[in-house]
Each structure stands twice: as structure tokens, then as C-alpha cells.
Design an enzyme around this catalytic site. Structure first.
Site, PDB file in Angstrom:
ATOM      1  N   TYR A 142       0.856  -1.325  -0.138  1.00  0.00           N
ATOM      2  CA  TYR A 142       0.181   0.092   0.120  1.00  0.00           C
ATOM      3  C   TYR A 142       0.994   1.148  -0.080  1.00  0.00           C
ATOM      4  O   TYR A 142       0.367   2.357  -0.244  1.00  0.00           O
ATOM      5  CB  TYR A 142      -1.032   0.043   1.276  1.00  0.00           C
ATOM      6  N   LYS A 192       3.695 -15.375   1.402  1.00  0.00           N
ATOM      7  CA  LYS A 192       3.616 -16.097   0.258  1.00  0.00           C
ATOM      8  C   LYS A 192       5.215 -16.282   0.012  1.00  0.00           C
ATOM      9  O   LYS A 192       5.452 -15.848  -1.210  1.00  0.00           O
ATOM     10  CB  LYS A 192       2.809 -15.315  -0.824  1.00  0.00           C
ATOM     11  N   ASP A 224      -2.601 -17.928   1.659  1.00  0.00           N
ATOM     12  CA  ASP A 224      -3.533 -18.408   1.040  1.00  0.00           C
ATOM     13  C   ASP A 224      -4.148 -19.801   1.845  1.00  0.00           C
ATOM     14  O   ASP A 224      -5.353 -19.905   1.903  1.00  0.00           O
ATOM     15  CB  ASP A 224      -3.510 -18.731  -0.631  1.00  0.00           C
ATOM     16  N   ASP A 248      -4.979  -7.158   5.871  1.00  0.00           N
ATOM     17  CA  ASP A 248      -6.075  -6.566   5.668  1.00  0.00           C
ATOM     18  C   ASP A 248      -7.166  -7.515   5.311  1.00  0.00           C
ATOM     19  O   ASP A 248      -8.278  -7.439   5.724  1.00  0.00           O
ATOM     20  CB  ASP A 248      -5.608  -5.548   4.171  1.00  0.00           C
ATOM     21  N   ASP A 252     -10.134  -9.020   8.409  1.00  0.00           N
ATOM     22  CA  ASP A 252     -11.510  -9.130   7.949  1.00  0.00           C
ATOM     23  C   ASP A 252     -12.334 -10.380   8.052  1.00  0.00           C
ATOM     24  O   ASP A 252     -13.444 -10.459   8.750  1.00  0.00           O
ATOM     25  CB  ASP A 252     -11.866  -8.212   6.639  1.00  0.00           C
TER      26      ASP A 252
END
Ligand code: NAD
Length: 367
Positions: A142, A192, A224, A248, A252
């Protein structure tokens, strides 16, 4: 000795409504437990824009830097949607996070037994769930450069850059290990590393930092696979540490295992100040909920649980934080519900202040 200082920024929409209930709880701890704060209150978001033409006045920023902890309600609302990007309410919150350098975002996913029917997952998968996701908040994709939309031959290309330095990884890892030491001494790091160099470095640095915490059992998982495991059997985890982007998504996902937005607190922590306390901003995960603002319908529990996190992580009052969480558990077990927690069977919801008063009564009963 001076009392610890707490800066309260109620913000917009339901922010001031839920914060009024937190003020009652703060007063209760002062009167009944002798835990007294120097509380000051100021404006943020749309409320600050209305008063000063900016979503965070420099004086407020200075107060936040000086406070032992900041407690924020929520910012934003349709009234401010047309404002220029530079003065939108959210910019006030982003400025706080950036200038306080709050790199470690703690997002608990805790399922109160009385609400285990609320999850989209089976009751036995979520009942008693209590995990913590630590998300790196100030770096990664980001923020990395280069970024932008560029022309490449005949077409445009959108670019963002995942970038982490060793020290950025190490400091958030340390914050997660410290947390694991206070909990079940189990930490899972997610990245990852199979497809990203930043993930390889992440794994190496977390492993190096783990040598400082030999008591903590460290595991690694691809992010993942982590998402799958979080929905399959979330109780296998205790603390998870991950980068900004994966955090992020995963925070959630984990949060929604537990039901309503009105129940979810968060903390954002930075480096220790001179007094040893970390820079800290506590806030509910939800926004300003303009659809219910001003109607006394908001659930104050997310904001009250954010204060419980402040008691635990800024003020070393873990037992009192547990007292407050237990009071909330009792109230929910007694069937007291704000509108967002009503099941299909209906019933009569309590108001925002009704929920606050019920929690105060349960706190009284805990003495
Ligand atoms: P929201 O979280 O405000 O509301 C989403 C839904 O959840 C709404 O139906 C709302 O009524 C409900 N809800 C949220 N909190 C609740 C509570 N405590 N009790 C009961 N119900 C609750 O998200 P949104 O509608 O997408 O955003 C509204 C405004 O809030 C926007 O301006 C957005 O930018 C802002 N926002 C601010 C923050 C923040 O301050 N940290 C976070 C998210 C959104």
C-alpha cells in the site's frame, strides 16, 4: 504521581454515541477500582472539518502524540462525501496512524458464547474462539514505490510495489511475539514465500526474531492456506502475524467469523515512548454508520472492547480488562441485545445507553 492520559476523539455519526458509553465505563473504573485517567476530548474527521476546515487540527495531532493512549470512535459520513480528498474525514485518521507511526495493528477475533449462532460457520467451529491477528500497518504494497498508472506502449499499466525492509519486518514480528508471550505462546506467521521474495525475507526475519523468544512456538503458513485454515478450524491459531495486504484480508475474514461489526475492537501500536508505553490508538473496526446515527441503535460494545484493549496493552491492567470483557459476556448471556444482535426470533432490543447501563450493572455485580 500523575494519572495516565487518555485522549478521546469521538468523531462522527455513531462515534459520539458509542463513546458516551465508554465514558461511563471509564468513570466506573475511576470510582470503583481507583484507575483514574486524565481524560481530554477533541475533534477528528468531519466534526474537526466543520470546526477548523481540516479533519485533524495540528493541536489535536500534538495532543495525540503526547497522550498515553488515544481512543477514537469513527469518522466519515455522507455530508462529507463531496469534499476534496485532502480534507476528507478519513484523512484525519490516516494522519494519526502515520504520524504516530503505528506499525502494528491488533485485530482480535473473539466469539462470545452467547453469539456463536451469529457466525456463518457452524457453532462448534467458532464457540469460544479467541485469536489475534497482527497486521503490519505502515509499509508493504500500500506504500511501496514505484506506484501509479503508467503508459507502456499502446496500453496503460497499473503498478504497486511490495517492499519490506528487515527492520520493518523485525519490529512487527517483535510486537507479535510479545503478544504471544502474554497469551498462549503460539505464533503463526503468514506470507507467500513460495512466490514472493518479500515473503522469503519475511520468513527469514521472523525466524531470526524468534530466537529472542524461545518459549514461543513459531509456525509458518502461506497466506492463501492460512485463509482456508481460518475458515476450516480457526481455533488452531492463537496469534497470527502477517503483512499489510494479507493482514487486511485475513483480519476481515477472521473478524466476520464472529458475527456483528458492532462487536469488533482494534488497537494500533507503535514504538515505546519514554515511559515504556507503546504509542497507541484504540478504535472499533466499524465506521460511523450514518444509517443508524442519532437513533440510539448503535452497539457500543466494539468501542468498549477497544477501551478494554487499552487497559490491557497501554496500562498493564489485564485483570481489569478481563473484568470488563466478562461483564460484556454476562450481559450477552442474559440476552441483552442491541438491534444488530437480534436473531430471527425477534425480541426487544436495548438502546445504545441501555447496553452501556447493563454492562455497568454487570461490572457492579463483579465486585
Ligand atoms: P459502517 O461500519 O459505518 O456500517 C456498516 C453497517 O454496519 C451499517 O449497516 C451500520 O449500521 C452497521 N454498524 C456499524 N457499526 C455498528 C454498530 N456499532 N452498531 C450497530 N450497527 C453497526 O460502514 P460504512 O457504512 O461502509 O461506512 C459509513 C461511513 O463510515 C463512511 O463514511 C466510511 O468512510 C466511514 N468508515 C469509517 C471507519 C473508521 O472511522 N475507522 C471505518 C469504516 C468506514
Amino acid at each position: 504521581m500523575t494519572n495516565p492520559s487518555l485522549l478521546i476523539l469521538p468523531g462522527d455519526g455513531i462515534g459520539p454515541e458509542v463513546m458516551a458509553e465508554v465514558r461511563k465505563i471509564i468513570d466506573w473504573f475511576g470510582a470503583k477500582r481507583g484507575i483514574v485517567f486524565d481524560v481530554s476530548e477533541d475533534l477528528v474527521g468531519g466534526a474537526a472539518y466543520d470546526a477548523h476546515g481540516t479533519p485533524l487540527h495540528d493541536d489535536t495531532m500534538a495532543k495525540a502524540q503526547a497522550a498515553d493512549a488515544v481512543l477514537l470512535g469513527a469518522v466519515g459520513g455522507p455530508k462529507y462525501d463531496a469534499l476534496d480528498f485532502s480534507v476528507k474525514p478519513e484523512r484525519g485518521l490516516l494522519r494519526l496512524r502515520k504520524e504516530m507511526d503505528l506499525f502494528s495493528n491488533l485485530r482480535p477475533a473473539q466469539c462470545f458464547d452467547a453469539l456463536s449462532d451469529f457466525s456463518s460457520l457452524k457453532k462448534d467451529v467458532v464457540a469460544g474462539l479467541d485469536i489475534m491477528i497482527v497486521r503490519e500497518l505502515t509499509s508493504g504494497v500500500y506504500f511501496g514505490e514505484p506506484r501509479g498508472i503508467f503508459k507502456e506502449g499502446n496500453e496503460r499499466v497499473g503498478i504497486n510495489t511490495q517492499r519490506y525492509t528487515e527492520s520493518e519486518i523485525a519490529r512487527v514480528a517483535r510486537s507479535a511475539f510479545e503478544l504471544a508471550m502474554r497469551r498462549d505462546k503460539k505464533l503463526c506467521s503468514m506470507e507467500k514465500a513460495n512466490v514472493m521474495e518479500s515473503g522469503i525475507l519475511w520468513r527469514e526475519v521472523v525466524t531470526e526474531v524468534s530466537k529472542e523468544y524461545p518459549e514461543v512456538e513459531l509456525s509458518h503458513m502461506y497466506a492463501d492456506a492460512g485463509a482456508m485454515q481460518l475458515t476450516r478450524w480457526p481455533k488452531q491459531f492463537d496469534v497470527i502475524v502477517t503483512d499489510n495486504l494479507f493482514g487486511d484480508l485475513l483480519s476481515d475474514l477472521a473478524a466476520m467469523l464472529t458475527g456483528s461489526l458492532g462487536m469488533l475492537p482494534s488497537a494500533s501500536l507503535g514504538a515505546p515512548m519514554a515511559n515504556g508505553r507503546p504509542k497507541a490508538l484504540y478504535e472499533p473496526v466499524h465506521g460511523s454508520a450514518p444509517d443508524i446515527a442519532g437513533q440510539g441503535k448503535a452497539n457500543p460494545i466494539a468501542c468498549i472492547l477497544s477501551f478494554a484493549m487499552a487497559l490491557r496493552y497501554s496500562f498493564d491492567q489485564g485483570e481489569e480488562a478481563a473484568r470488563l470483557e466478562a461483564a460484556i459476556e454476562h450481559v450477552l448471556a442474559d440476552g441483552v441485545r442491541t438491534a444488530d444482535l437480534m436473531g430471527p426470533d425477534g425480541g426487544t432490543p436495548v438502546s445504545t445507553s441501555g447496553m452501556g447501563d447493563a454492562i455497568l450493572a454487570a461490572l457492579d455485580a463483579s465486585l
